[in-house]
Design a protein around this motif. Structure first.
Motif, PDB file in Angstrom:
ATOM      1  N   TRP A   1      -7.913   1.500   3.756  1.00 18.91           N
ATOM      2  CA  TRP A   1      -8.515  -0.013   3.259  1.00 18.91           C
ATOM      3  C   TRP A   1      -7.299  -0.889   3.467  1.00 18.91           C
ATOM      4  O   TRP A   1      -7.756  -2.162   3.781  1.00 18.91           O
ATOM      5  CB  TRP A   1      -8.535   0.057   1.635  1.00 18.91           C
ATOM      6  CG  TRP A   1      -9.029  -1.033   1.027  1.00 18.91           C
ATOM      7  CD1 TRP A   1     -10.254  -1.630   0.992  1.00 18.91           C
ATOM      8  CD2 TRP A   1      -8.351  -2.299   0.580  1.00 18.91           C
ATOM      9  NE1 TRP A   1     -10.450  -2.883   0.323  1.00 18.91           N
ATOM     10  CE2 TRP A   1      -9.058  -3.434   0.174  1.00 18.91           C
ATOM     11  CE3 TRP A   1      -6.782  -2.431   0.512  1.00 18.91           C
ATOM     12  CZ2 TRP A   1      -8.338  -4.550  -0.410  1.00 18.91           C
ATOM     13  CZ3 TRP A   1      -6.230  -3.616  -0.005  1.00 18.91           C
ATOM     14  CH2 TRP A   1      -6.952  -4.587  -0.539  1.00 18.91           C
TER      15      TRP A   1
ATOM     16  N   ALA B   1      -8.878   8.465  -3.927  1.00 19.85           N
ATOM     17  CA  ALA B   1      -8.652   7.270  -3.237  1.00 19.85           C
ATOM     18  C   ALA B   1      -7.430   6.602  -2.941  1.00 19.85           C
ATOM     19  O   ALA B   1      -7.289   5.785  -2.215  1.00 19.85           O
ATOM     20  CB  ALA B   1      -9.541   6.338  -4.270  1.00 19.85           C
TER      21      ALA B   1
ATOM     22  N   THR C   1      -7.804  -4.314 -12.513  1.00 24.26           N
ATOM     23  CA  THR C   1      -8.640  -4.669 -11.291  1.00 24.26           C
ATOM     24  C   THR C   1     -10.096  -5.392 -11.443  1.00 24.26           C
ATOM     25  O   THR C   1     -10.312  -6.326 -11.147  1.00 24.26           O
ATOM     26  CB  THR C   1      -8.811  -3.674 -10.148  1.00 24.26           C
ATOM     27  OG1 THR C   1      -7.373  -3.164  -9.847  1.00 24.26           O
ATOM     28  CG2 THR C   1      -9.453  -3.932  -9.010  1.00 24.26           C
TER      29      THR C   1
ATOM     30  N   ALA D   1       0.826  -1.397  -0.083  1.00 25.62           N
ATOM     31  CA  ALA D   1       0.160   0.049   0.035  1.00 25.62           C
ATOM     32  C   ALA D   1       0.962   1.259   0.014  1.00 25.62           C
ATOM     33  O   ALA D   1       0.498   2.243  -0.550  1.00 25.62           O
ATOM     34  CB  ALA D   1      -0.928  -0.136   1.260  1.00 25.62           C
TER      35      ALA D   1
ATOM     36  N   SER E   1      -6.960   4.364   0.263  1.00 25.93           N
ATOM     37  CA  SER E   1      -6.341   2.959   0.077  1.00 25.93           C
ATOM     38  C   SER E   1      -5.275   2.446   1.695  1.00 25.93           C
ATOM     39  O   SER E   1      -5.285   1.253   1.806  1.00 25.93           O
ATOM     40  CB  SER E   1      -5.344   2.954  -1.006  1.00 25.93           C
ATOM     41  OG  SER E   1      -4.322   3.652  -0.791  1.00 25.93           O
TER      42      SER E   1
ATOM     43  N   ILE F   1     -15.225   3.785   1.922  1.00 22.72           N
ATOM     44  CA  ILE F   1     -14.184   2.794   2.333  1.00 22.72           C
ATOM     45  C   ILE F   1     -14.939   1.935   3.572  1.00 22.72           C
ATOM     46  O   ILE F   1     -14.856   0.772   3.595  1.00 22.72           O
ATOM     47  CB  ILE F   1     -12.861   3.082   2.461  1.00 22.72           C
ATOM     48  CG1 ILE F   1     -12.419   3.519   0.989  1.00 22.72           C
ATOM     49  CG2 ILE F   1     -12.186   1.974   2.769  1.00 22.72           C
ATOM     50  CD1 ILE F   1     -12.404   2.497  -0.030  1.00 22.72           C
TER      51      ILE F   1
END
Length: 429
Positions: free
Chosen positions: A268, A261, A59, A29, A265, A345
Motif C-alpha cells: 500500500w 494486513a 483511522t 510504513a 501495508s 489492496i
C-alpha cells in the motif's frame, strides 16, 4: 517523435517523484514491521487485537474529526492564492479542534454503550478521538508539503514521527505498559511530528490559537458532509472488516486480520506513493485535456495498472519468506491470509486511481455515491461470508467490493475520456 519524448519525460518525472514518496512513506510504513517482532512476542493475541482496533477506530474517526479536509485542500490548491490557502488551512484546523472536542464529549457521555459496541476498553475511548485528531492534522500538513513540493520537510516529518514512535513504544513496553504503552507512544510521536510540520509550513502558535474568519466555514462544512463517504471509504472498509471479525469471531480474529494486513501495508505504501506523485501531475494535465486529449494520462494509467499488479506479487512472495521469522508463533495462522489481503489492496488502489478523475472535476457527490455503495456491499458480503469462511470471507468481501467499484467507476471515466478525446480531435481539425 516529440510526443513520445514528452511521454517518456512524464513517466520519468512520475517515476522519480513516486520513488521519493515511496522512500519517505516507507519510513512510516517500516515502523509497524519493525515493531512486529516485539509486539507479537510481548503482547498476547487479545492485547494485539486491542491495539489493532485502536488503530482501526482512530483511522475511521479521522474523516469525522477532520471532515476530509486534506482532500478539500488538494482539490482547491490551484484555485487559491497563498493568503487564501493559509486562511483555508487555519479554518480547517480550527474546525478539527471543535469537532474533536464535541466527539470527545459524546464519547464521555455514552462511554459504556460505545465500549460495548466497539469491544474497546471504556477508559481509553478518548484516546481514539485524540489520535484521530492528530492523524488528520498530520496527514493534512503532509498533503500541503507535497503540493508545495517541500520534499525535505515531508521527509523530515516522516522521520521524526517514525523514530519517536519506535523509541516511545519500546520504552513504554519495557516499562510494562502492554498495549497501553503502544497507544501512548504512537500518540506522543504523532503530536511532536505534527507540531514540527505545522512550523515548517510557517504557522505560529499565536496565529493558530486565533479564531479564524468565517469566510471558509460553510465551504469546509459542506464539502466534508457531502464528501465524507468518499474520503472515508478506505478507513470505513477496514473498520467494518475488523469490527465484524471481532463481533463474529472474537478480538483475537481482529489481531490476525491486522497482522495479515501489516504486510500488505508495505505494498500500500508503494501504491500510495504513486498516487501522491501522480495527483498534482494529473490535475495539471486535466486542465489541458479539452485541447490536448488524454493520451499521455491514459498511457501512465495503463502502466500503473501493470506495475501495481507486478509489485503486489513481489511483495506477496517476499512476505511469505519473512513472515514466519518476523511473527511470533501465536500469529502464524495469519500467514495464509496474505494473498486475500494483497488482492484487496490492489483493487483498492485501482479504484482510488479512478476516483482521482472525479476528484479533479469536483464531482464529490458521485464519488460519495460510489464509495457509500462500496462500503455497503462490503458490510453485507462480510456478514454473509464470515459465518461460512471466517476471516477469509471478510477479506474476499473487501476484494469483491473494491473490484466492483473499480469496474463501474472505470466505465464512467472511460466514457468521459472518450468524449474529451473527440473534443480534442474536433479542435485540431
Amino acid at each position: 517523435m516529440i510526443r513520445n519524448l514528452f511521454s517518456l519525460n512524464a513517466k520519468k518525472f512520475l517515476a522519480l517523484q513516486s520513488l521519493f514518496y515511496a522512500l519517505a512513506n516507507s519510513i512510516e510504513a517500516l515502523v509497524p514491521l519493525l515493531l512486529a517482532p516485539i509486539l507479537t512476542r510481548m503482547l498476547d493475541p487479545t492485547g494485539y487485537g486491542i491495539w489493532v482496533l485502536f488503530v482501526t477506530y482512530a483511522t475511521f474517526m479521522r474523516p469525522i474529526v477532520g471532515l476530509t479536509t486534506q482532500d478539500a485542500i488538494r482539490m482547491r490548491f490551484y484555485d487559491l492564492d497563498q493568503k487564501q490557502l493559509d486562511r483555508f488551512t487555519h479554518t480547517a484546523l480550527f474546525v478539527m479542534v471543535v469537532l474533536a472536542a464535541f466527539v470527545s464529549a459524546v464519547t464521555l457521555v455514552f462511554g459504556e454503550v460505545v465500549a460495548t459496541l466497539t469491544k474497546f476498553p471504556e477508559a481509553w475511548l478518548i484516546s481514539i478521538v485524540v489520535a484521530a485528531f492528530l492523524y488528520e492534522v498530520f496527514y493534512t500538513v503532509l498533503a500541503l508539503q507535497q503540493f508545495h513540493n517541500r520534499r525535505g520537510a515531508f521527509l523530515t516529518t516522516q522521520v521524526i514521527q517514525a523514530v519517536l514512535s519506535l523509541i516511545f513504544i519500546v520504552c513504554f513496553l519495557l516499562a510494562g505498559w502492554d498495549w497501553r504503552g503502544v497507544v501512548l507512544g504512537r500518540m506522543l510521536s504523532m503530536g511532536i511530528a505534527t507540531l514540527f510540520s505545522l512550523k515548517s509550513l510557517g504557522f505560529t502558535f499565536s496565529a493558530l490559537v486565533r479564531v479564524p474568519e468565517r469566510s471558509f466555514y460553510r465551504n469546509i462544512a459542506s464539502f466534508g458532509v457531502v464528501y465524507w463517504p468518499a474520503g472515508a471509504v478506505v478507513m470505513a472498509m477496514a473498520t467494518a472488516d475488523k469490527v465484524i471479525a471481532a463481533h463474529y469471531l472474537g478480538v483475537e480474529a481482529s489481531a490476525m486480520y491486522g497482522v495479515a494486513a501489516l504486510f500488505a501495508s508495505a505494498f500500500w505504501m508503494a501504491n500510495h506513493s504513486f498516487v501522491l506523485a501522480w495527483t498534482p501531475w494529473l490535475f495539471r494535465k486535466l486542465k489541458l485535456a479539452a485541447s490536448e486529449g488524454l493520451q499521455e494520462v491514459a498511457s501512465v494509467s495503463i502502466l500503473y495498472f501493470v506495475m501495481a499488479a507486478i509489485a503486489a506479487a513481489a511483495f506477496y512472495f517476499f512476505a511469505l519468506l519473512v513472515a514466519p521469522t518476523l511473527l511470533g508463533e501465536a500469529f502464524h495462522s495469519a500467514i495464509p491470509l496474505l494473498q486475500y489481503v494483497m488482492i484487496a489492496i490492489v483493487l483498492q488502489g485501482y479504484f482510488m486511481h479512478n476516483m482521482k478523475f472525479l476528484h479533479f472535476e469536483k464531482r464529490i457527490e458521485l464519488m460519495s455515491i460510489f464509495s457509500a455503495a462500496t462500503i455497503g456491499l462490503n458490510i453485507w458480503l462480510s456478514i454473509v461470508w464470515v459465518q461460512a469462511m471466517g476471516i477469509r470471507g471478510i477479506m474476499l468481501a473487501t476484494a469483491v467490493s473494491f473490484g466492483a467499484a473499480f469496474i463501474i467507476s472505470g466505465m464512467l471515466v472511460m466514457a468521459r475520456y472518450m468524449n474529451l478525446r473527440k473534443g480534442a480531435k474536433a479542435v485540431v481539425g
